[in-house]
Scaffold this active site. Sequence first.
Site, short mmCIF file in Angstrom:
data_model
loop_
_atom_site.label_atom_id
_atom_site.label_comp_id
_atom_site.label_asym_id
_atom_site.label_seq_id
_atom_site.Cartn_x
_atom_site.Cartn_y
_atom_site.Cartn_z
N ASP A 1 0.85 -1.18 0.00
CA ASP A 1 0.00 0.00 0.00
C ASP A 1 0.89 1.24 0.00
OD1 ASP A 1 -2.76 0.89 0.08
OD2 ASP A 1 -3.12 -0.82 1.40
N ASP B 1 -3.21 4.36 -2.39
CA ASP B 1 -4.38 4.70 -1.59
C ASP B 1 -4.83 6.14 -1.84
OD1 ASP B 1 -6.16 4.14 0.87
OD2 ASP B 1 -5.09 5.96 1.46
N GLU C 1 -6.38 3.56 -6.12
CA GLU C 1 -7.72 3.70 -5.56
C GLU C 1 -8.24 5.07 -6.01
OE1 GLU C 1 -10.03 3.44 -1.28
OE2 GLU C 1 -8.19 4.61 -1.43
N HIS D 1 -10.94 -4.51 2.56
CA HIS D 1 -10.85 -4.14 3.97
C HIS D 1 -11.77 -2.99 4.34
CE1 HIS D 1 -8.37 -1.30 1.85
NE2 HIS D 1 -8.29 -0.54 2.91
N ASP D 2 -12.37 -2.33 3.34
CA ASP D 2 -13.26 -1.20 3.59
C ASP D 2 -14.73 -1.53 3.35
OD1 ASP D 2 -11.42 0.70 4.42
OD2 ASP D 2 -10.98 1.38 2.39
#
Length: 557
Positions: A112, A213, A262, A330-331
């Site tokens: 990430d 991210d 993202e 994960h979100d």
Amino acid sequence: MADLAVQTKQKKKTEKNSWWKEAVGYQIYPRSFKDSNHDGIGDLNGIRQKLPYLKELGIDFIWINPIYASPNVDNGYDISDYQAIHEDFGTMDDFQALLKEAHELGLKIIMDLVVNHTSDQHPWFIESKKSLDNPYRDYYHWADATNEVPPNNWQSFFGGSTWTYDETTEQSYFHVFAKEQPDLNWKNSNVRHEIYQMIRWWLDLGIDGFRIDAISHIQKEPWDFKITDNQWAPFMNVAGIELYLKELRAIFNEYNILTVGEASGVPHHEADAWTGDHGYFNMIFELEHCQRIGELGSQKGSIPHLKQSLNEWQTSLEHNGWNALYLENHDTPRSVSVYGDDSPEAAKALATVLLLLKGTPFIYQGQEVGMTNYPFRSIEEINAADTIHFYQTLLAQGKMTNEALKIAVNWSRDHGRTPFQWENASHGGFSTTEPWLKVNENYRIINAAQKEMENSSIFHHYQTLIRLKKQTDALIHGTFELLLPEHPTVFCYTRTTDTERWLILVQLDRKATSVSFPASWNYSEWEELLTTANINPLNQQMTLSDYEAHVYREKLV
């Protein structure tokens, strides 16, 4: 002849640099994957222990959520040192051992990359707060304000103002997430230089790429920008961002790596600028397909919207660009709970839809064994800051405790963060001690150990789909066409090359339903290669039920 030689060399280079088109990814949320040192927190050595499991599944690369030094206000997305490992996860030696062992197994690792913001404990921000003329002041966004009146009325993703007042310097700093996550000022060339040095440091260490991210937020509108219909417009895909993304691309292009951004706020009709032949990244994560329907507290994912959105992305990137495919991360809550009924049948049906679309699939840890949402019973069981803030806001609005909890946790990120269920043992085999987040009680029947016993397990279905995709050119590069677009529960599409056509037919509901196909098709030429139910030869009229999925192939030559 010289021109042909150059073209051939360039083609081979392009194919080599596009290894990710034929790959399947696996996302690891390290805090919840596997605890090796018995402290209730997953770690790098826990991932090392499970590399053979991931190799057996058939994936090609692992995306690891942040493992950097962090105060953990936002579970690692608030970074205080980009080139240090958080002590909860181990050491840099542990990471290098993981990287080495993964590469020996033929597995790549991407990290990430969080460069929209840092932690407020990062040395840059600590310096930035000291005075108006500090050399690091302009590393972040500061504006004149008072404690009562912020520079504008913009709202953060986590609720409340995007501004936090600092009494020492009598200005406010800007943050699109939590107040402990101040946004970096990308207009400052020194900031960019420091970030680019850090990126090269990791790539030179040998990692295989980045998931970037919140990258669509790094450019902001002027502080006097007036919001009309979209409250996130001041810091979502704002004009001028392309200048910074081109600089990032130039660095990434020096390495044979995978980059996935993202990119919330980037619509499908603009996606080729981000991920096409001259785009900034190899692929991007979009958020358009994650629409919810139903009353607050009982919202589910919309199958018609899922079909429509994925179709738009598939067709928009058909000739230029590449899709990053996912149903959970994960979100988000668990896809089998969002789009299904928590059953193995629903999990297999969703896997069939996801894995055979055009693009690179990302499997989120536990998805391959059918892990479901957690039945949260109190706010004390929640760790996610945004869920807690939402719950407190609902209470302030007059909601009763039970109602506020039901609404707040319905779409909580913590559903996807409960520890991995490895076996029918204490704490699901994740740890020998109480984990940082509770393990779902259904670990006794939903766990990875089932893969050793059940040839019909969800795990084996994922294995089969991964193998089928990677062995079939039509399922990698073939064109996509959505069929039955108006059907409310059936997801049906084709993948086609010059030599064959594949039909993926999936009912995403328990109820029986009928479907019709063209009379002109030669149904005797279709071969059923995979099913999650009884064999059901392709016909002009068919009845489907109980999340059944079928994969057919027609040879065209």
